[in-house]
Write a protein that holds these residues in place. Structure first.
Motif, mmCIF file in Angstrom:
data_model
loop_
_atom_site.group_PDB
_atom_site.id
_atom_site.type_symbol
_atom_site.label_atom_id
_atom_site.label_comp_id
_atom_site.label_asym_id
_atom_site.label_seq_id
_atom_site.Cartn_x
_atom_site.Cartn_y
_atom_site.Cartn_z
ATOM 1 N N GLY A 43 0.809 -1.217 0.000
ATOM 2 C CA GLY A 43 0.000 0.000 0.000
ATOM 3 C C GLY A 43 0.839 1.263 0.000
ATOM 4 O O GLY A 43 2.075 1.225 0.004
ATOM 5 N N LYS A 44 0.150 2.411 0.047
ATOM 6 C CA LYS A 44 0.807 3.710 -0.052
ATOM 7 C C LYS A 44 1.845 3.947 1.030
ATOM 8 O O LYS A 44 2.878 4.576 0.798
ATOM 9 C CB LYS A 44 -0.265 4.815 -0.009
ATOM 10 C CG LYS A 44 0.279 6.214 -0.175
ATOM 11 C CD LYS A 44 -0.836 7.245 -0.088
ATOM 12 C CE LYS A 44 -0.273 8.665 -0.175
ATOM 13 N NZ LYS A 44 -1.355 9.687 -0.035
ATOM 14 N N THR A 45 1.568 3.455 2.243
ATOM 15 C CA THR A 45 2.488 3.693 3.362
ATOM 16 C C THR A 45 3.407 2.505 3.626
ATOM 17 O O THR A 45 4.127 2.496 4.623
ATOM 18 C CB THR A 45 1.705 4.019 4.652
ATOM 19 O OG1 THR A 45 0.881 2.892 5.008
ATOM 20 C CG2 THR A 45 0.822 5.255 4.465
ATOM 21 N N TYR B 246 5.626 16.231 10.208
ATOM 22 C CA TYR B 246 7.025 15.821 10.041
ATOM 23 C C TYR B 246 7.556 16.249 8.671
ATOM 24 O O TYR B 246 8.634 16.836 8.554
ATOM 25 C CB TYR B 246 7.133 14.300 10.204
ATOM 26 C CG TYR B 246 8.546 13.762 10.195
ATOM 27 C CD1 TYR B 246 9.212 13.503 11.387
ATOM 28 C CD2 TYR B 246 9.225 13.505 9.003
ATOM 29 C CE1 TYR B 246 10.505 13.002 11.397
ATOM 30 C CE2 TYR B 246 10.518 13.019 8.999
ATOM 31 C CZ TYR B 246 11.149 12.760 10.198
ATOM 32 O OH TYR B 246 12.445 12.274 10.193
ATOM 33 N N GLY B 247 6.778 15.964 7.625
ATOM 34 C CA GLY B 247 7.193 16.318 6.263
ATOM 35 C C GLY B 247 7.368 17.821 6.081
ATOM 36 O O GLY B 247 8.323 18.269 5.428
ATOM 37 N N ALA C 204 9.267 11.817 5.042
ATOM 38 C CA ALA C 204 8.247 11.461 6.035
ATOM 39 C C ALA C 204 7.655 10.084 5.755
ATOM 40 O O ALA C 204 7.430 9.283 6.675
ATOM 41 C CB ALA C 204 7.145 12.515 6.051
ATOM 42 N N MET C 205 7.406 9.782 4.484
ATOM 43 C CA MET C 205 6.833 8.485 4.125
ATOM 44 C C MET C 205 7.818 7.356 4.420
ATOM 45 O O MET C 205 7.424 6.262 4.861
ATOM 46 C CB MET C 205 6.452 8.472 2.648
ATOM 47 C CG MET C 205 5.281 9.393 2.310
ATOM 48 S SD MET C 205 3.733 8.900 3.088
ATOM 49 C CE MET C 205 3.262 7.527 2.042
ATOM 50 N N THR C 206 9.107 7.610 4.190
ATOM 51 C CA THR C 206 10.124 6.605 4.492
ATOM 52 C C THR C 206 10.196 6.333 5.990
ATOM 53 O O THR C 206 10.216 5.176 6.425
ATOM 54 C CB THR C 206 11.505 7.070 3.980
ATOM 55 O OG1 THR C 206 11.447 7.224 2.568
ATOM 56 C CG2 THR C 206 12.592 6.059 4.328
ATOM 57 N N VAL C 207 10.229 7.397 6.789
ATOM 58 C CA VAL C 207 10.302 7.248 8.244
ATOM 59 C C VAL C 207 9.040 6.573 8.773
ATOM 60 O O VAL C 207 9.099 5.727 9.665
ATOM 61 C CB VAL C 207 10.529 8.612 8.922
ATOM 62 C CG1 VAL C 207 10.494 8.484 10.445
ATOM 63 C CG2 VAL C 207 11.869 9.209 8.489
ATOM 64 N N ARG C 208 7.898 6.918 8.219
ATOM 65 C CA ARG C 208 6.646 6.292 8.657
ATOM 66 C C ARG C 208 6.658 4.788 8.404
ATOM 67 O O ARG C 208 6.245 4.000 9.263
ATOM 68 C CB ARG C 208 5.454 6.931 7.936
ATOM 69 C CG ARG C 208 4.127 6.270 8.305
ATOM 70 C CD ARG C 208 2.930 7.006 7.743
ATOM 71 N NE ARG C 208 1.686 6.334 8.105
ATOM 72 C CZ ARG C 208 0.476 6.850 7.938
ATOM 73 N NH1 ARG C 208 0.338 8.057 7.386
ATOM 74 N NH2 ARG C 208 -0.601 6.170 8.299
ATOM 75 N N ALA C 209 7.117 4.381 7.220
ATOM 76 C CA ALA C 209 7.160 2.949 6.891
ATOM 77 C C ALA C 209 8.049 2.173 7.855
ATOM 78 O O ALA C 209 7.832 0.988 8.103
ATOM 79 C CB ALA C 209 7.655 2.762 5.461
ATOM 80 N N ILE C 210 9.036 2.869 8.431
ATOM 81 C CA ILE C 210 9.982 2.236 9.356
ATOM 82 C C ILE C 210 9.470 2.253 10.796
ATOM 83 O O ILE C 210 9.629 1.293 11.533
ATOM 84 C CB ILE C 210 11.351 2.940 9.275
ATOM 85 C CG1 ILE C 210 11.987 2.711 7.903
ATOM 86 C CG2 ILE C 210 12.297 2.469 10.375
ATOM 87 C CD1 ILE C 210 13.176 3.616 7.626
ATOM 88 N N ILE D 124 -3.136 7.900 18.434
ATOM 89 C CA ILE D 124 -2.205 8.684 17.621
ATOM 90 C C ILE D 124 -2.682 8.748 16.170
ATOM 91 O O ILE D 124 -3.068 7.739 15.573
ATOM 92 C CB ILE D 124 -0.771 8.114 17.709
ATOM 93 C CG1 ILE D 124 0.221 9.051 17.015
ATOM 94 C CG2 ILE D 124 -0.688 6.700 17.147
ATOM 95 C CD1 ILE D 124 1.672 8.721 17.316
ATOM 96 N N ASP D 125 -2.689 9.956 15.627
ATOM 97 C CA ASP D 125 -3.077 10.179 14.231
ATOM 98 C C ASP D 125 -1.797 10.221 13.401
ATOM 99 O O ASP D 125 -1.126 11.254 13.337
ATOM 100 C CB ASP D 125 -3.853 11.490 14.123
ATOM 101 C CG ASP D 125 -4.352 11.771 12.710
ATOM 102 O OD1 ASP D 125 -3.846 11.128 11.760
ATOM 103 O OD2 ASP D 125 -5.224 12.640 12.550
ATOM 104 N N LEU D 126 -1.467 9.109 12.766
ATOM 105 C CA LEU D 126 -0.215 9.031 12.014
ATOM 106 C C LEU D 126 -0.219 9.941 10.788
ATOM 107 O O LEU D 126 0.831 10.477 10.416
ATOM 108 C CB LEU D 126 0.055 7.582 11.599
ATOM 109 C CG LEU D 126 0.402 6.610 12.730
ATOM 110 C CD1 LEU D 126 0.526 5.191 12.182
ATOM 111 C CD2 LEU D 126 1.693 7.013 13.426
ATOM 112 N N ASP D 127 -1.363 10.111 10.165
ATOM 113 C CA ASP D 127 -1.428 11.002 9.005
ATOM 114 C C ASP D 127 -1.043 12.424 9.406
ATOM 115 O O ASP D 127 -0.247 13.087 8.735
ATOM 116 C CB ASP D 127 -2.830 10.993 8.395
ATOM 117 C CG ASP D 127 -3.170 9.675 7.721
ATOM 118 O OD1 ASP D 127 -2.228 8.947 7.340
ATOM 119 O OD2 ASP D 127 -4.371 9.368 7.575
#
Length: 362
Positions: free
Chosen positions: A14-16, A337-338, A309-315, A328-331
């Motif tokens: 998926g996207k994330t 963060y971005g 931000a997307m890279t850090v989120r995936a990790i 927590i609202d990750l979006d």
């Protein structure tokens, strides 16, 4: 928090997901691909085994792992033809923590085998691929069964958050920070350094028992340039995460107490720290250590801040959800963060450092 039971890259496609947000890691491995291929070719030329044992430690769930295996097979094929030696069979072990999305890797195997058969008149090489769940901070494989070990973007992850970060009541001495920062007490960087020493030494000892004499390891990991743990590199991305989480606190999404006891199981070593541990452990000869920088590739219509931000989120998603819960609202968190990353890059470049380390089993 038991890291082994919780930590994993975001699975699926998926996207994330990590599969969609690991282009930086792929770019890093491609930048030093010539070193990896030279290392496997030298090994094969020296040993010429009939059955070649290969392990990818921290393989994760994206396409990067099978891409590497294909490159290794082709490199060994080229060497075997040059020396008129029969092509070996390949035993490939894909390792990561038990929560890793191994299924997404296995689903790619039919295409992987199909691609290998293309343009080969004499048939495809014999390749046996298996998943090996477990922590690489300890033994994974039988004695002397491996010839080549590869690990990309994994060894900067510690086996656990350093216990010395917490007092006898379980309160963090690093309040408001998720990693080493300018406001951290000196004992914080010492705790992280001690944990890295313990983990890296155990990693080397474990691999020395699993590799044959003369076996090689290629390790790619994040690091830092000098002795200062706080820099405008890898540590700065954690500083921005601390700031983003503070915004979530101010918006009432998460509790301050929860943030005060959230610390990441990460450490960016220096060149000297890596070299010192290799010498101290005594199982390996350090063939090569090089430092390089990578610029994040940005998709069309996407800002650099959003890409990071997307890279850090995936990790980090698995760890954040486990610690802070459904509130927590990750979006929102990674949108902030971005934006912060974009603002900081506009002021001054952020330059994360990566090392490639080549070791030979004595």
């Amino acid at each position: 928090m038991d890291v082994e039971e919780v930590f994993h890259m975001t699975g699926g496609v998926g996207k994330t997901s990590y599969a969609q947000n690991s282009s930086l890691q792929k770019k890093a491995s491609d930048m030093v691909k010539h070193i990896t291929m030279e290392t496997i070719q030298e090994l094969y030329y020296e040993v010429t085994p009939k059955s070649l044992g290969i392990a990818d430690l921290g393989c994760s769930s994206g396409p990067n792992s099978l891409s590497l295996i294909k490159d290794i097979v082709e490199a060994v094929e080229g060497t075997s033809h040059k020396i008129f030696h029969p092509l070996p069979e390949f035993r490939v072990y894909l390792n990561d923590l038990p929560t890793n999305d191994f299924n997404s890797v296995f689903k790619c195997l039919p295409d992987f085998y199909r691609d290998l058969k293309k343009d080969r008149n004499e048939g495809s090489p014999a390749i046996f691929i298996a998943g090996y769940p477990g922590s690489f901070y300890g033994r994974l494989f039988p004695n002397n069964c491996l010839h080549f070990i590869y690990s990309s973007y994994s060894l900067h992850w510690l086996s656990k958050v350093p216990p010395a970060l917490y007092d006898e009541h379980g309160r963090s001495i690093n309040k408001g920070n998720v990693y080493i920062s300018e406001s951290s007490p000196p004992s914080v960087s010492q705790a992280y350094w001690n944990q890295f020493q313990e983990d890296f030494s155990l990693f080397l000892k474990s691999r020395s028992e699993e590799l044959v004499t003369g076996g090689r390891m290629v390790l790619i990991l994040l690091g830092r340039i000098g002795q200062d743990h706080v820099d405008r590199g890898n540590s700065f991305f954690w500083e921005i995460l601390s700031r983003s989480l503070a915004i979530s606190v101010s918006q009432g999404q998460i509790e301050q107490e929860k943030l005060d006891c959230y610390d990441v199981h990460f450490y960016a070593p220096s060149t000297n720290e890596i070299e010192d541990e290799v010498r101290r452990e005594e199982s390996f000869e350090l063939d090569r250590i090089e430092m390089f920088e990578i610029e994040k590739e940005v998709k069309a219509g996407e800002s650099c801040g959003t890409a990071v931000a997307m890279t850090v989120r995936a990790i980090q998603e698995s760890m954040l959800c486990n610690h802070f819960g459904d509130g927590i609202d990750l979006d929102s968190l990674f949108d902030n963060y971005g934006k912060m990353v974009g603002e900081e890059i506009a002021k001054e470049a952020i330059k994360p450092i990566t090392f490639i380390v080549v070791l030979k089993k004595l």
